[in-house]
Design a protein around this motif. Structure first.
Motif, mmCIF file in Angstrom:
data_model
loop_
_atom_site.group_PDB
_atom_site.id
_atom_site.type_symbol
_atom_site.label_atom_id
_atom_site.label_comp_id
_atom_site.label_asym_id
_atom_site.label_seq_id
_atom_site.Cartn_x
_atom_site.Cartn_y
_atom_site.Cartn_z
ATOM 1 N N ILE A 71 23.818 -37.856 -25.552
ATOM 2 C CA ILE A 71 22.467 -37.890 -25.005
ATOM 3 C C ILE A 71 22.459 -38.850 -23.826
ATOM 4 O O ILE A 71 22.549 -40.061 -24.001
ATOM 5 N N ASP A 72 22.376 -38.306 -22.619
ATOM 6 C CA ASP A 72 22.358 -39.119 -21.420
ATOM 7 C C ASP A 72 21.287 -38.598 -20.479
ATOM 8 O O ASP A 72 20.441 -37.776 -20.866
ATOM 9 N N TYR A 73 21.310 -39.058 -19.237
ATOM 10 C CA TYR A 73 20.287 -38.652 -18.277
ATOM 11 C C TYR A 73 20.308 -37.140 -18.052
ATOM 12 O O TYR A 73 19.252 -36.504 -17.973
ATOM 13 N N THR A 74 21.497 -36.563 -17.965
ATOM 14 C CA THR A 74 21.603 -35.120 -17.733
ATOM 15 C C THR A 74 20.958 -34.335 -18.862
ATOM 16 O O THR A 74 20.253 -33.345 -18.633
ATOM 17 N N PHE A 75 21.195 -34.788 -20.093
ATOM 18 C CA PHE A 75 20.592 -34.104 -21.238
ATOM 19 C C PHE A 75 19.076 -34.149 -21.151
ATOM 20 O O PHE A 75 18.398 -33.129 -21.322
ATOM 21 N N PHE A 76 18.516 -35.335 -20.897
ATOM 22 C CA PHE A 76 17.065 -35.457 -20.823
ATOM 23 C C PHE A 76 16.503 -34.653 -19.648
ATOM 24 O O PHE A 76 15.432 -34.046 -19.754
ATOM 25 N N PHE A 77 17.222 -34.658 -18.534
ATOM 26 C CA PHE A 77 16.774 -33.912 -17.361
ATOM 27 C C PHE A 77 16.677 -32.420 -17.677
ATOM 28 O O PHE A 77 15.658 -31.772 -17.406
ATOM 29 N N LEU A 78 17.731 -31.868 -18.275
ATOM 30 C CA LEU A 78 17.718 -30.452 -18.647
ATOM 31 C C LEU A 78 16.700 -30.181 -19.744
ATOM 32 O O LEU A 78 16.036 -29.135 -19.753
ATOM 33 N N PHE A 79 16.580 -31.122 -20.668
ATOM 34 C CA PHE A 79 15.629 -30.965 -21.764
ATOM 35 C C PHE A 79 14.207 -30.816 -21.235
ATOM 36 O O PHE A 79 13.463 -29.904 -21.628
ATOM 37 N N PHE A 80 13.805 -31.695 -20.321
ATOM 38 C CA PHE A 80 12.442 -31.652 -19.805
ATOM 39 C C PHE A 80 12.216 -30.426 -18.919
ATOM 40 O O PHE A 80 11.105 -29.884 -18.885
ATOM 41 N N ILE A 81 13.248 -29.980 -18.195
ATOM 42 C CA ILE A 81 13.096 -28.768 -17.387
ATOM 43 C C ILE A 81 12.850 -27.561 -18.286
ATOM 44 O O ILE A 81 11.908 -26.784 -18.088
ATOM 45 N N ILE A 82 13.720 -27.396 -19.293
ATOM 46 C CA ILE A 82 13.573 -26.270 -20.218
ATOM 47 C C ILE A 82 12.246 -26.351 -20.959
ATOM 48 O O ILE A 82 11.574 -25.345 -21.199
ATOM 49 N N ASP A 83 11.868 -27.580 -21.293
ATOM 50 C CA ASP A 83 10.639 -27.789 -22.050
ATOM 51 C C ASP A 83 9.402 -27.398 -21.254
ATOM 52 O O ASP A 83 8.429 -26.874 -21.805
ATOM 53 N N ASP A 84 9.427 -27.624 -19.933
ATOM 54 C CA ASP A 84 8.218 -27.454 -19.123
ATOM 55 C C ASP A 84 8.158 -26.156 -18.337
ATOM 56 O O ASP A 84 7.063 -25.660 -18.058
ATOM 57 N N VAL A 85 9.306 -25.596 -17.959
ATOM 58 C CA VAL A 85 9.270 -24.455 -17.044
ATOM 59 C C VAL A 85 8.565 -23.256 -17.671
ATOM 60 O O VAL A 85 7.799 -22.547 -16.996
ATOM 61 N N GLY A 86 8.798 -23.021 -18.963
ATOM 62 C CA GLY A 86 8.135 -21.900 -19.617
ATOM 63 C C GLY A 86 6.629 -22.051 -19.643
ATOM 64 O O GLY A 86 5.883 -21.078 -19.468
ATOM 65 N N PHE A 87 6.162 -23.296 -19.808
ATOM 66 C CA PHE A 87 4.724 -23.511 -19.912
ATOM 67 C C PHE A 87 4.043 -23.490 -18.550
ATOM 68 O O PHE A 87 2.924 -23.004 -18.431
ATOM 69 N N TYR A 88 4.712 -23.999 -17.526
ATOM 70 C CA TYR A 88 4.121 -23.903 -16.191
ATOM 71 C C TYR A 88 4.073 -22.447 -15.729
ATOM 72 O O TYR A 88 3.113 -22.016 -15.076
ATOM 73 N N THR A 89 5.103 -21.678 -16.054
ATOM 74 C CA THR A 89 5.071 -20.246 -15.749
ATOM 75 C C THR A 89 3.944 -19.564 -16.507
ATOM 76 O O THR A 89 3.253 -18.682 -15.977
ATOM 77 N N LEU A 90 3.750 -19.982 -17.738
ATOM 78 C CA LEU A 90 2.674 -19.421 -18.555
ATOM 79 C C LEU A 90 1.307 -19.718 -17.943
ATOM 80 O O LEU A 90 0.432 -18.848 -17.885
ATOM 81 N N LEU A 91 1.126 -20.943 -17.455
ATOM 82 C CA LEU A 91 -0.152 -21.304 -16.847
ATOM 83 C C LEU A 91 -0.420 -20.468 -15.601
ATOM 84 O O LEU A 91 -1.547 -20.017 -15.369
ATOM 85 N N GLY A 92 0.614 -20.260 -14.790
ATOM 86 C CA GLY A 92 0.454 -19.407 -13.625
ATOM 87 C C GLY A 92 0.129 -17.974 -14.000
ATOM 88 O O GLY A 92 -0.654 -17.294 -13.311
ATOM 89 N N SER A 93 0.702 -17.502 -15.099
ATOM 90 C CA SER A 93 0.408 -16.147 -15.564
ATOM 91 C C SER A 93 -1.033 -16.027 -16.036
ATOM 92 O O SER A 93 -1.676 -14.988 -15.848
ATOM 93 N N TYR A 94 -1.548 -17.083 -16.661
ATOM 94 C CA TYR A 94 -2.960 -17.091 -17.045
ATOM 95 C C TYR A 94 -3.851 -16.894 -15.820
ATOM 96 O O TYR A 94 -4.779 -16.075 -15.825
ATOM 97 N N VAL A 95 -3.569 -17.663 -14.777
ATOM 98 C CA VAL A 95 -4.378 -17.575 -13.557
ATOM 99 C C VAL A 95 -4.242 -16.192 -12.930
ATOM 100 O O VAL A 95 -5.236 -15.579 -12.515
ATOM 101 N N GLY A 96 -3.013 -15.681 -12.858
ATOM 102 C CA GLY A 96 -2.800 -14.361 -12.277
ATOM 103 C C GLY A 96 -3.544 -13.269 -13.025
ATOM 104 O O GLY A 96 -4.174 -12.395 -12.413
#
Length: 385
Positions: free
Chosen positions: A110-135
């Motif tokens: 568990i290092d910076y790279t792990f946390f960086f990828l973790f937060f990207i994977i964690d958030d990208v689906g939800f930000y895409t979802l929010l944009g889909s709601y608006v669309g």
């Protein structure tokens, strides 16, 4: 080494990691909160989310199982209405799968790279979802209030471009927030200490998240209110159809689901803006104030709290609990309130009831009934030719 817990009536398995914390006389009182926080982490961050996410995974797979064949068979005119619905389904499935993988698969380091990828994977689906709601909301508004403009100016290709832009924007936004969030958890491109850097990072991330959620929630509310007044202005002519009512119902449930996700993000983030919590829960600093860390453990969306010095893991409890519920609510609303999806759902339920029916009369005609309710239109048409 003196055991500071030897005279305590209550003992914890985490005592060996806290033997150096001698700058307190309330160790027997504080060690109880150590176990309490660990139990909260186990239930709120592991057991309950895994159960809810498993349910969400099944629902989202079934949702796409129904939607994809329907989408392929649609004309371009009808398909325009379902581009962002399909995008939402894919985003939901991606987010659910990522959450389950993160929880169920151990990582070697568990290092910076792990946390960086973790937060990207964690958030990208939800930000895409929010944009889909608006669309979805904007397309519903145009199709209802500006039907001529929608028919002549909005093509399927245009909507595909907007959906692709939504994905690219979500990835860029997730990368931006992940850089700051990962810096709080581990050494990376820049150092972020608890005293000075972490509160600033919390404010920056909270501001980004707040803007990301305020824009969609105003858009959804505006469209829902506009459709209500449009129905009254039209006097029910052409606006009281089953399709229109279903569209308004779906939008209302979309707003409910979106509000649920917004609260799951905003409340913990707002609470944590001024918090200064060491990322290693096994340190004496946090042990001395363990009785004040129960609420932060529940509300904490960013910090990594762990009891063992050599093992750290995510404790985004409230956010993940609410997100898990949202991942269930959204596909369920689509299955229940979209006419096409509901028709296929009822067909599958009918098939299941036929197979489970104990009556001999139903069993006698089981094949015919199953074929009629489960077969596609092409199969049934071919059978009659």
């Amino acid at each position: 080494m003196t055991n500071i817990f030897e005279n305590c009536s209550y003992h914890s398995i985490y005592e060996p990691f806290l033997l150096n914390c001698t700058n307190t006389t309330e160790q027997c009182y504080l060690i109880r909160y150590v176990d309490t926080i660990q139990q909260l982490n186990f239930w709120l961050n592991t057991v309950i989310p895994i159960i809810l996410l498993s349910i969400a995974l099944i629902l989202n797979i079934y949702f796409l199982f129904i939607l994809v064949p329907e989408y392929i068979g649609m004309s371009d005119v009808v398909r325009k209405q379902y581009v962002f619905v399909l995008s939402r389904g894919v985003s939901m499935l991606t987010a659910t799968s990522a959450e389950l993988v993160i929880r169920c698969i151990p990582v070697p380091s568990i290092d910076y790279t792990f946390f960086f990828l973790f937060f990207i994977i964690d958030d990208v689906g939800f930000y895409t979802l929010l944009g889909s709601y608006v669309g979805s909301a904007v397309l519903l508004y145009l199709a209802t209030v500006r039907p001529i403009f929608y028919s002549l100016r909005i093509s399927a290709r245009t909507i595909y471009l907007f959906a692709a832009g939504n994905l690219v924007g979500s990835v860029l936004l997730s990368i931006t927030t992940a850089i700051f969030q990962a810096a709080v958890q581990a050494e990376g491109p820049f150092s972020c200490d608890v005293e000075h850097c972490q509160p600033i990072i919390n404010v920056i991330v909270y501001s980004i998240i707040a803007i990301s959620f305020i824009i969609p929630i105003f858009t959804l509310s505006f469209v829902l209110i506009t459709l209500h007044f449009h129905k009254n202005r039209m006097g029910g002519i052409g606006s009281d159809t089953s399709a229109f009512r279903s569209a308004r119902t779906r939008l209302a449930w979309t707003l409910f689901t979106f509000t649920l996700i917004s609260l799951s993000e905003a409340i913990p983030d707002f609470y944590m803006v001024g918090m200064k919590i060491d990322s290693l829960m096994g340190t004496c600093m946090n042990f001395y104030r363990a009785d004040h860390l129960v609420i932060p453990v529940i509300m904490n969306s960013f910090q990594i709290l762990a009891w063992l010095v050599t093992v750290r893991y995510s404790s985004q409890t409230t956010k993940r609990f609410s997100r898990s519920i949202a991942l269930i609510v959204d596909p369920l609303c689509g299955l229940l309130f979209d006419p096409r999806m509901r028709r296929r759902l009822l067909g599958h339920v009918s098939c299941l009831l036929i197979f489970l029916s104990p009556t001999e009369t139903v069993k006698k005609f089981q094949v015919t009934y199953v074929y009629s309710c489960c077969g596609t239109n092409e199969e049934k048409a071919g059978g009659h030719s």
